[in-house]
Design a protein around this motif. Structure first.
Motif, PDB file in Angstrom:
ATOM      1  N   GLY A  85       3.730  -0.116   4.886  1.00 32.06           N
ATOM      2  CA  GLY A  85       2.920  -0.218   3.655  1.00 32.06           C
ATOM      3  C   GLY A  85       3.654  -1.492   3.129  1.00 32.06           C
ATOM      4  N   ILE A  96       0.732  -1.077  -0.073  1.00 30.60           N
ATOM      5  CA  ILE A  96      -0.188   0.002  -0.006  1.00 30.60           C
ATOM      6  C   ILE A  96       1.009   1.212   0.078  1.00 30.60           C
ATOM      7  CG2 ILE A  96      -1.936  -1.053   1.005  1.00 30.60           C
ATOM      8  CD1 ILE A  96      -0.995   0.081   3.882  1.00 30.60           C
ATOM      9  N   GLU A  97       0.313   2.337  -0.541  1.00 27.30           N
ATOM     10  CA  GLU A  97       1.203   3.471  -0.781  1.00 27.30           C
ATOM     11  C   GLU A  97       1.292   4.355   0.692  1.00 27.30           C
ATOM     12  OE1 GLU A  97       2.572   4.111  -3.508  1.00 27.30           O
ATOM     13  OE2 GLU A  97       1.574   2.293  -4.512  1.00 27.30           O
ATOM     14  N   VAL A  99     -12.794   1.785   7.635  1.00 25.20           N
ATOM     15  CA  VAL A  99     -11.516   2.156   6.967  1.00 25.20           C
ATOM     16  C   VAL A  99     -10.809   0.539   6.681  1.00 25.20           C
ATOM     17  CG1 VAL A  99      -9.286   3.229   7.182  1.00 25.20           C
ATOM     18  CG2 VAL A  99     -11.473   4.495   7.974  1.00 25.20           C
ATOM     19  N   THR A 147     -12.564  -1.725   4.071  1.00 26.09           N
ATOM     20  CA  THR A 147     -12.109  -1.347   2.727  1.00 26.09           C
ATOM     21  C   THR A 147     -10.679  -1.984   2.497  1.00 26.09           C
ATOM     22  OG1 THR A 147     -13.544   0.649   2.895  1.00 26.09           O
ATOM     23  CG2 THR A 147     -11.711   0.458   0.941  1.00 26.09           C
ATOM     24  N   LEU A 148      -9.844  -1.704   3.219  1.00 28.73           N
ATOM     25  CA  LEU A 148      -8.552  -2.071   2.925  1.00 28.73           C
ATOM     26  C   LEU A 148      -8.404  -3.797   2.859  1.00 28.73           C
ATOM     27  CD1 LEU A 148      -5.401  -1.946   2.565  1.00 28.73           C
ATOM     28  CD2 LEU A 148      -5.315  -2.017   5.198  1.00 28.73           C
ATOM     29  N   ASP A 183      -9.602  -4.867  -0.619  1.00 32.92           N
ATOM     30  CA  ASP A 183      -8.829  -4.219  -1.744  1.00 32.92           C
ATOM     31  C   ASP A 183      -8.169  -5.553  -2.620  1.00 32.92           C
ATOM     32  OD1 ASP A 183      -6.659  -3.262  -3.016  1.00 32.92           O
ATOM     33  OD2 ASP A 183      -7.359  -1.424  -2.207  1.00 32.92           O
ATOM     34  N   GLU A 218      -1.747   6.158   1.919  1.00 28.34           N
ATOM     35  CA  GLU A 218      -2.735   5.617   2.396  1.00 28.34           C
ATOM     36  C   GLU A 218      -2.355   5.269   3.781  1.00 28.34           C
ATOM     37  OE1 GLU A 218      -4.560   2.627  -1.043  1.00 28.34           O
ATOM     38  OE2 GLU A 218      -2.275   2.642  -1.019  1.00 28.34           O
ATOM     39  N   ALA A 226      -3.428   7.407   6.350  1.00 24.96           N
ATOM     40  CA  ALA A 226      -4.811   7.365   6.934  1.00 24.96           C
ATOM     41  C   ALA A 226      -4.987   6.078   7.610  1.00 24.96           C
ATOM     42  CB  ALA A 226      -5.453   7.187   5.498  1.00 24.96           C
ATOM     43  N   PHE A 227      -4.402   5.014   7.364  1.00 29.56           N
ATOM     44  CA  PHE A 227      -4.620   3.726   8.130  1.00 29.56           C
ATOM     45  C   PHE A 227      -4.010   4.096   9.651  1.00 29.56           C
ATOM     46  CE2 PHE A 227      -4.411   1.727   3.994  1.00 29.56           C
ATOM     47  CZ  PHE A 227      -6.200   1.540   3.711  1.00 29.56           C
TER      48      PHE A 227
END
Length: 293
Positions: free
Chosen positions: A234, A53-54, A101, A104-105, A108, A57, A60-61
């Motif tokens: 990440g 993951i970037e 949150v 959603t991850l 993905d 991102e 936010a996590f």
């Protein structure tokens, strides 16, 4: 009930049982991993992503992680596990249900796609959680095979599940990163002892029943060695359900937190426990086998 190919916690001594199940069910045409990736996963039991993951991102996590940790109502919920000594949050289970949150991850395609490919089928979430290993206070996760517990206490019949651990903080060699014995997924360690009632209440804080004995661990480590997984926030590690793995305590000032999800094949759904008097609660071992979409 399915034949028990992996008896454990029978009251007898420890033993080694050769794996009877495939490791990688899918092919390179079925997902993002290459044929070489799949061959290495088959041999070693894991695949490391340098960046799943970037960075944007991750921020936010991490904000969501901090929100969950400071939620007083959630801290009092049975899904939250507290460190026995420091009273810090150790884990929050069923995180895909308490946080949109993280829900959603964990659905993905970057996260689910490799799991579907490895397992060769649709998958459902057997378990999800965030793990906190705060600076100065993060305790050890002793050596174990997740499948041993999922088989004995949850009723998972076969080795057709994988875990994905996504780093939300930097994983250093000093702050208790994940360690795996490469190739250990080929050997099931039948553990001594018997499972007491409601064992999960103690084991989620400090597991003793269901961990291999010292001689078994020495044999596995001597044969396979130990690989440590470090990386930036990440990064991620996808690993087989029967890998012998663990992590040291964190006595550094630098926290190590991750989000962890277990995908089980929809063709490997749970039955009655194979080595416990009753199944663990669904927030630890889901009995909703709806595929992740």
């Amino acid at each position: 009930m399915t034949e028990d190919l992996y008896p454990t916690r029978t009251g007898t001594g420890p033993s080694f049982i050769n794996r009877a199940d495939p490791v990688a069910y899918g092919s390179a045409s079925h997902g993002p991993l290459s044929a070489g990736d799949l061959a290495r996963f088959d041999a070693n039991g894991f695949h490391a992503f340098e960046q799943l993951i970037e960075p944007g991102e991750v921020a936010a996590f991490r904000t969501e992680l901090n929100r969950l940790a400071s939620d007083a109502a959630l801290k009092a919920d049975e899904r939250t596990i507290i460190e026995p000594n420091s009273r810090e949050v150790r884990s929050i289970f069923e995180v895909h249900k308490v946080s949109e949150v993280f829900a959603t991850l964990l659905s993905d395609p970057r996260v689910v796609g490799p799991a579907r490919q490895i397992l060769g089928s649709d998958v459902y979430i057997h378990q999800s959680r965030v793990n906190f290993k705060p600076g100065f206070a993060g305790n050890t996760f002793f050596w174990h095979s997740d499948f041993e517990t999922w088989h004995a206490e949850d009723g998972m019949p076969r080795m057709r599940a994988v875990s994905v651990s996504i780093a939300l903080t930097e994983n250093l060699d000093s702050n208790g990163p994940l360690m795996i014995m490469p190739g250990s997924h080929r050997t099931f360690v039948s553990c001594p002892g018997e499972t007491p009632a409601d064992h999960y209440k103690a084991s989620l804080r400090n597991q003793e029943i269901g961990t291999p004995d010292d001689d078994s661990l020495s044999t596995l480590a001597g044969k396979h060695g130990i690989q440590q997984f470090t990386g930036l926030a990440g990064s991620a590690t996808l690993f087989d359900c029967n890998c012998t793995h663990g992590s040291n305590s964190n006595i550094t000032p630098f926290p190590r937190s991750n989000v962890f999800v277990v995908f089980n094949s929809v063709e490997n759904t749970l039955e009655a426990p194979f080595g416990a008097p009753s199944p663990r609660p669904p927030f630890i071992a889901s009995r909703d086998f709806t595929p992740v979409r």
